[in-house]
Design an enzyme around this catalytic site. Sequence first.
Site, mmCIF file in Angstrom:
data_model
loop_
_atom_site.group_PDB
_atom_site.id
_atom_site.type_symbol
_atom_site.label_atom_id
_atom_site.label_comp_id
_atom_site.label_asym_id
_atom_site.label_seq_id
_atom_site.Cartn_x
_atom_site.Cartn_y
_atom_site.Cartn_z
ATOM 1 N N LYS A 58 0.848 -1.195 0.000
ATOM 2 C CA LYS A 58 0.000 0.000 0.000
ATOM 3 C C LYS A 58 0.886 1.248 0.000
ATOM 4 C CE LYS A 58 -2.351 1.620 3.697
ATOM 5 N NZ LYS A 58 -2.162 3.078 3.726
ATOM 6 N N ASP A 63 -3.369 4.247 -2.137
ATOM 7 C CA ASP A 63 -4.293 4.720 -1.085
ATOM 8 C C ASP A 63 -4.243 6.243 -1.020
ATOM 9 O OD1 ASP A 63 -5.806 4.983 1.255
ATOM 10 O OD2 ASP A 63 -4.131 4.457 2.561
ATOM 11 N N LYS A 111 -7.197 8.092 -1.541
ATOM 12 C CA LYS A 111 -8.541 8.519 -1.077
ATOM 13 C C LYS A 111 -9.065 9.725 -1.860
ATOM 14 C CE LYS A 111 -7.613 6.957 3.677
ATOM 15 N NZ LYS A 111 -6.159 6.740 3.609
ATOM 16 N N ASP A 147 -13.419 14.481 -4.899
ATOM 17 C CA ASP A 147 -13.515 15.732 -5.647
ATOM 18 C C ASP A 147 -14.748 15.619 -6.539
ATOM 19 O OD1 ASP A 147 -12.799 18.162 -7.061
ATOM 20 O OD2 ASP A 147 -10.710 17.776 -6.535
ATOM 21 N N ILE A 148 -14.935 16.556 -7.464
ATOM 22 C CA ILE A 148 -16.085 16.427 -8.373
ATOM 23 C C ILE A 148 -15.854 15.212 -9.282
ATOM 24 C CG2 ILE A 148 -16.696 18.870 -8.293
ATOM 25 C CD1 ILE A 148 -15.254 19.219 -10.991
ATOM 26 N N THR A 198 -13.091 15.222 -12.036
ATOM 27 C CA THR A 198 -11.710 15.266 -11.534
ATOM 28 C C THR A 198 -11.291 13.921 -10.954
ATOM 29 O OG1 THR A 198 -11.980 17.611 -11.073
ATOM 30 C CG2 THR A 198 -10.178 16.505 -9.941
ATOM 31 N N THR A 203 -11.655 6.002 10.337
ATOM 32 C CA THR A 203 -11.722 5.402 11.676
ATOM 33 C C THR A 203 -11.242 6.373 12.758
ATOM 34 O OG1 THR A 203 -9.615 4.349 11.200
ATOM 35 C CG2 THR A 203 -11.563 2.992 10.971
ATOM 36 N N ARG A 241 3.272 -0.947 10.644
ATOM 37 C CA ARG A 241 4.368 -1.003 11.609
ATOM 38 C C ARG A 241 4.705 -2.375 12.184
ATOM 39 N NH1 ARG A 241 1.854 4.316 14.194
ATOM 40 N NH2 ARG A 241 0.067 3.198 13.324
HETATM 41 O O1 C5P Z 1 1.238 0.730 11.023
HETATM 42 P P1 C5P Z 1 -0.188 0.301 10.934
HETATM 43 O O2 C5P Z 1 -0.374 -1.189 10.865
HETATM 44 O O3 C5P Z 1 -1.059 0.952 11.989
HETATM 45 O O4 C5P Z 1 -0.643 0.866 9.512
HETATM 46 C C1 C5P Z 1 -1.960 0.793 9.057
HETATM 47 C C2 C5P Z 1 -2.060 1.467 7.727
HETATM 48 O O5 C5P Z 1 -3.429 1.516 7.364
HETATM 49 C C3 C5P Z 1 -1.569 2.909 7.706
HETATM 50 O O6 C5P Z 1 -1.063 3.174 6.399
HETATM 51 C C4 C5P Z 1 -2.814 3.704 7.963
HETATM 52 O O7 C5P Z 1 -2.742 4.992 7.392
HETATM 53 C C5 C5P Z 1 -3.846 2.866 7.241
HETATM 54 N N1 C5P Z 1 -5.201 3.040 7.711
HETATM 55 C C6 C5P Z 1 -5.588 2.863 9.006
HETATM 56 N N2 C5P Z 1 -6.873 3.039 9.371
HETATM 57 C C7 C5P Z 1 -7.770 3.398 8.456
HETATM 58 C C8 C5P Z 1 -7.397 3.584 7.140
HETATM 59 C C9 C5P Z 1 -6.085 3.400 6.795
HETATM 60 O O8 C5P Z 1 -4.775 2.506 9.847
HETATM 61 N N3 C5P Z 1 -9.019 3.519 8.807
#
Ligand code: C5P
Length: 239
Positions: free
Chosen positions: A31, A58, A60, A63-64, A67, A122, A215
């Site tokens: 991603k 990713d 996200k 926009d209109i 676009t 979230t 992570r």
């Molecule tokens: O490091 P970690 O496992 O928390 O990474 C989760 C990934 O998923 C990150 O890139 C974070 O931006 C993304 N993400 C998230 N929660 C969401 C949407 C995306 O943690 N609701």
Amino acid sequence: MDKLLIALDVPSGGEALQLADTLRGSVGGFKIGNQLFTAEGPVIVRTLAAKGDRVFLDLKFHDIPNTVASAVAAATSLGAWMINVHAAGGLKMMQAAAETARRTAAAEGRPAPRMIAVTVLTSMSGEALAQTGVSGAVIEQVSRLAKLAQHAGLDGVVASPQETSVIRALCGDAFEIVTPGIRGGSASTTKNDQERTMSPGEAIAAGASYIVVGRPVIAAPDPRKAAERIAEEIRSAQN
Ligand code: C5P
């Protein structure tokens, strides 16, 4: 393991490519989010796609319709395997995104990318949602937007582990659910900034089509081993 997507949340293309080289073969894709894309641009997507990697772009889009459709066409031409938009952009915006992805891919002779919607971030609490003028529980808005995304012809949604089973029941087996917020089990128990988490096996059992892990893999002392342990937990949960 096809269902395991790794978030390449690193500041440079060099680090991202190195991680991808380490993990290739043990995971289902990578991603690329706003940080890496803004820093390094489209070349990182092209480079990984050229190596045969599945890239979830990713960004996200919101926009209109015209676009967003143009941005989706550009992402499709880069070779992205999965692309997302904000469902809050509305039915017409999502329809334009889905149709353009299919049309662009067909014209270029490549498989159509999976088109995925973000419902409610979230990071938004019920109170934060109310401040934007949306009353009712977060899960009601998530459900409403998931149905709208499905109606628009999108392939699925990004959802927190807690939302996964509700969306699975509402939208059926073919709808794809991409679930971040993975901690515990074979993944690291260090929560970082994630609050409502599930282990890889729990998320798959709740109905996730793919899990996104950052992570717990990329910050592990041995990222490949960390990914392989998670892949094993996913395999056990599927049996
Ligand atoms: O490091 P970690 O496992 O928390 O990474 C989760 C990934 O998923 C990150 O890139 C974070 O931006 C993304 N993400 C998230 N929660 C969401 C949407 C995306 O943690 N609701």
